[in-house]
Design a protein around this motif. Structure first.
Motif: not given
Length: 407
Positions: A93, A118, A146, A180-182, A185
């Motif tokens: 993270r 996210s 990210s 926390d990514f779907q 995405e």
């Protein structure tokens, strides 16, 4: 009946061998390859750990560093004279690797799934970051981050002499949910992002032989493969860009952001160069434009001359560009005013010469192949002329043409 083997004399055989020799030499020449060109990641039976802190010089290899979504840096390189190779860094993270040492090489590593926040609440988690001095990133693959695949320096501390070569930086829709990514995405900001305050010494970045794709429709507006800005001197050479919103996002600074790009190819991208904030004296040589490219130059908050663009042409097929790379087709030609006049090219059609599309950019390869293909006919001609057997020569050619057209 005349037999074909009677035609070949020692002279013809010597000529054939003489022409095959340069072909063997050319085949042995190393080919320019874009992106990773050796195995990336761990070797067999790697050592599996959660974090790696390097505070001593030496070689570190075959490490599988799986942070299990740890909220901190997975690898910290604080020492000088360090080689980290054939390792995989994943599931964090925060940042994959942070470098603050001197004379560091990161080679044949795979860095991925560094995901903070996210998709809708973007937070930085970079693949490689820090404030290095003399850093080489070679043959590495970085994806699904990210933040930026590579960023120097988030705090605008002093950094210098970063070389990135034969790397592949990409992003795209996630195939599986992570952190926390779907699913579906697309994480990420830019492939490479530079930050260097004007009061710091100018930082130098060299990017070559690398592939950038998928940097678009991500977590930020104006997402780019290369976001080059502030007090830097960046050179980009022999790189390929595909499926990006912006390939080069260049932003000026008070002391001028210096950027030069040579022999790069672009495919299926919205904007090749976006020029902002009065950036000036951008040097572009041998830009190759492929299919599906929108604007070549987009200007925001710009005035006056901002770039020099020479030897622009059409890109070879994508796979060919990756296989052989791109080389300059001709010597630079000074344009009258590159920022307002149409980009000058090496010929009237706007295409680069044939040389630029040949393997390795060399005309010698095709010439050697052509000679080899013609050698049987040249050997026949040499033999019959030398021996005076012109009737035999006509008979052989006549039979060959008769068979050819009777099929």
């Amino acid at each position: 009946m005349f037999k074909l083997r009677q035609i070949f004399s020692p002279i013809a055989f010597a000529i054939l061998v003489g022409c095959l020799a340069p072909c063997g030499t050319l085949a042995a020449e190393p080919l320019a390859v874009i992106g990773t060109n050796e195995p990336v990641g761990c070797l067999e039976t790697p050592e599996r750990i959660k974090r790696l802190k390097i505070d001593k010089s030496g070689t570190y290899e075959n490490q599988l560093i799986d942070g299990d979504w740890y909220e901190g840096n997975l690898v910290e390189i604080r020492a000088d004279n360090v080689l980290l190779r054939h390792s995989e860094i994943r599931n964090s993270r925060s940042n994959g690797i942070i470098v603050s040492g001197k004379n560091v090489t990161i080679e044949s590593c795979k860095i991925h799934h560094c995901l903070a926040g996210s998709f809708f609440t973007q937070q930085d988690a970079h693949g490689i970051t820090g404030s290095p001095q003399n850093l080489t990133i070679r043959n590495c693959e970085i994806y699904y981050v990210s933040g930026d695949a590579v960023q120097f320096d988030p705090d605008r501390n002093k950094w210098d002499n970063v070389t990135i070569e034969n790397c592949t930086f990409w992003t795209g829709p996630l195939k599986k949910a992570a952190a926390d990514f779907q699913v579906g995405e697309r994480p990420g900001e830019n492939a490479i992002d530079t930050k260097c305050a004007d009061e710091q010494p100018r930082a130098h970045l060299d990017v070559r032989n690398s592939l950038f794709h998928g940097w678009g429709s991500g977590q930020i507006k104006n997402q780019a493969a290369l976001n080059l800005k502030e007090h830097i001197n960046a050179t980009v050479g022999n790189c390929v860009f595909r499926d990006n919103d912006i390939c080069f996002l260049l932003q000026g600074s008070k002391k001028n952001t210096s950027v030069s790009a040579s022999d790069c190819a672009v495919y299926n991208s919205k904007v090749v160069f976006r020029l902002e904030d009065q950036i000036r004296d951008v040097e572009i040589n041998g830009l190759a434009i492929g299919d599906g490219v929108g604007e070549t130059f987009e200007k925001v908050n710009m005035r006056g001359r901002s770039y020099r663009n020479i030897n622009q042409g059409y890109a070879p097929p994508y796979e060919r560009a990756l296989r052989f790379g791109l080389k300059q087709a001709a010597a630079p030609q000074e344009p009258a005013d590159s920022s307002s006049a149409p980009e000058p090219t090496t010929n009237e059609t706007g295409q680069r010469p044939l040389q630029s599309y040949l393997p390795g950019g060399s005309w010698r390869t095709v010439l050697a192949v052509a000679i080899v293909l013609l050698m049987p006919f040249l050997g026949i001609a040499f033999y019959v002329i030398a021996s005076g057997r012109r009737k035999v020569f006509k008979q052989v050619l006549g039979e060959a043409f008769q068979r050819m057209f009777s099929r």
